[in-house]
Scaffold this active site. Structure first.
Site, mmCIF file in Angstrom:
data_model
loop_
_atom_site.group_PDB
_atom_site.id
_atom_site.type_symbol
_atom_site.label_atom_id
_atom_site.label_comp_id
_atom_site.label_asym_id
_atom_site.label_seq_id
_atom_site.Cartn_x
_atom_site.Cartn_y
_atom_site.Cartn_z
ATOM 1 N N PRO A 1 23.989 30.314 12.364
ATOM 2 C CA PRO A 1 23.237 29.257 13.031
ATOM 3 C C PRO A 1 24.152 28.289 13.785
ATOM 4 O O PRO A 1 24.898 27.535 13.179
ATOM 5 C CB PRO A 1 22.512 28.546 11.889
ATOM 6 C CG PRO A 1 22.796 29.329 10.655
ATOM 7 C CD PRO A 1 23.954 30.202 10.922
ATOM 8 N N GLU A 2 24.092 28.356 15.106
ATOM 9 C CA GLU A 2 24.749 27.370 15.953
ATOM 10 C C GLU A 2 23.638 26.532 16.570
ATOM 11 O O GLU A 2 22.481 26.655 16.152
ATOM 12 C CB GLU A 2 25.604 28.067 17.023
ATOM 13 C CG GLU A 2 26.695 28.955 16.419
ATOM 14 C CD GLU A 2 27.558 29.662 17.459
ATOM 15 O OE1 GLU A 2 27.720 29.125 18.574
ATOM 16 O OE2 GLU A 2 28.065 30.752 17.156
ATOM 17 N N ARG B 1 40.378 32.996 14.518
ATOM 18 C CA ARG B 1 38.997 33.410 14.772
ATOM 19 C C ARG B 1 38.937 34.435 15.889
ATOM 20 O O ARG B 1 39.755 34.421 16.795
ATOM 21 C CB ARG B 1 38.145 32.205 15.141
ATOM 22 C CG ARG B 1 38.045 31.264 13.988
ATOM 23 C CD ARG B 1 36.951 30.284 14.222
ATOM 24 N NE ARG B 1 36.748 29.531 12.999
ATOM 25 C CZ ARG B 1 36.796 28.231 12.934
ATOM 26 N NH1 ARG B 1 37.031 27.528 14.009
ATOM 27 N NH2 ARG B 1 36.605 27.618 11.802
ATOM 28 N N LYS C 1 25.074 21.102 14.344
ATOM 29 C CA LYS C 1 24.488 22.204 13.574
ATOM 30 C C LYS C 1 23.768 21.706 12.325
ATOM 31 O O LYS C 1 23.391 22.499 11.465
ATOM 32 C CB LYS C 1 25.588 23.193 13.172
ATOM 33 C CG LYS C 1 26.340 23.791 14.350
ATOM 34 C CD LYS C 1 27.526 24.631 13.902
ATOM 35 C CE LYS C 1 28.381 25.050 15.087
ATOM 36 N NZ LYS C 1 29.636 25.702 14.676
#
Length: 300
Positions: A2-3, A289, A69
């Site tokens: 969820p962004e 990342r 968020k």
DNA sequence: AGTTGTGTTGAAGA
DNA sequence: ATCTTCAACACAAC
């Protein structure tokens, strides 16, 4: 994951379904995710689940909004629930019944799909409707704050501007970026610079803007910054419109997939052809990342 | 069957 | 101070 678009999708749905409802009860099998925050600094109160449960009981949800968020439920009695779904958490709305240790959806449908069955927190509302949190990796956090304390807390105040806010102009975006250093992808994902963008949308925004994720901020031209700004708004708005992405664990509160996967150009598409120039999408690491990009149309 | 990748955030280490 | 690494946790894919 969820962004911003996924959280926004959830918040809009919750407004329709649980606004003006009151909590009757709350259940969890993982009390660690719940915290009571109190005092001027919002310290974690040492306590147990029963405290949390007692404090929540009969509180009415008066206002539902999003910051970055974070999902924010403002309750009666000047209390607020702050929910961060982290990686695999997602809120679901429906009806469940306890079936030897597990919450089983009352009727067949999307809530029965595997990704929606990791229910570790379940609220029951005063009309019988339930609000569940399915979270495979159990990183999600739910905090109970004094409303005023939360507004002046670091959790909220340290966040950068909302990328879709009307008054967040290109000039302001440029200002916010200018005095930062590092690679553009890292800076876009830094919640203290801009709130709400994570790994997926940073990759998608930079592909749209034709900017390499590894490019240093100080080497960006004004033209490139403008393209990133325009792409940021375009991609985030598009993603909200189609109710977010569901490449991994996120689902809308009915348990259904979001529609953004059809528009996903680079994230987790290593080895596939770029839809713009046919070059092969590459994957690299930036600050630990993954970053996906087209080596041909996103040159350094 | 053991190892690795997953990605958000904050804390710990350098 | 400022940067990087890691832990929280569970599972799929290799």
């Amino acid at each position: 994951m969820p962004e911003l678009p996924e959280v926004e999708t959830t918040v809009r749905f919750l407004r329709k379904k649980v606004r003006n409802r009151a909590f009757i009860d709350v259940w969890t099998d993982f009390a660690k995710m719940l915290q009571i925050r109190q005092g001027s600094t919002g310290q974690v109160k040492k306590g147990n689940f029963e405290d949390f449960r007692k404090q929540l009981k009969n509180k009415k949800i008066q206002k539902i909004w999003r910051r970055g968020k974070n999902i924010i439920l403002e309750l009666s009695c000047d209390k607020t629930l702050l929910i961060h779904q982290k990686l695999t958490g997602h809120l679901l709305v429906g009806y469940w019944i306890m079936d030897n240790g597990y919450w089983k959806p009352k009727s067949r449908g999307f809530l029965g799909e595997k990704v929606n069955t990791y229910i570790h927190l379940l609220f029951t509302m005063d009309n019988g409707l339930m609000l569940g949190l399915s979270d495979l990796r159990k990183f999600a956090k739910v905090e109970l704050w004094d409303t005023e304390k939360l507004k002046e807390s670091k959790a909220i105040l340290s966040l950068g501007p909302e990328p879709l806010a009307k008054d967040f102009t290109f000039e302001k975006f440029k200002e916010y970026l200018k005095n930062k250093k590092g690679k553009i992808k890292q800076v876009l994902m830094n919640q203290e610079v801009i709130a709400g963008i994570g790994n997926i949308y940073s990759d998608e925004i930079l592909w749209e803007a034709k900017v390499n994720p590894c490019k240093e901020i100080k080497r960006l031209s004004d033209k490139e910054i403008k393209k990133i700004y325009d792409a940021m708004r375009k991609i985030l708005e598009k993603a909200i419109k189609v109710q977010g992405e569901s490449i991994s664990d996120y689902r809308t509160p009915t348990g259904e997939r979001g529609g953004f996967d059809k528009f996903r150009k680079v994230y987790r598409r290593e080895g596939e052809k770029c839809s713009r120039c046919q070059a092969v999408i590459k994957k690299t690491k930036i600050g630990g990342r993954s970053a996906h990009f087209c080596p041909k149309c996103q040159t350094l």
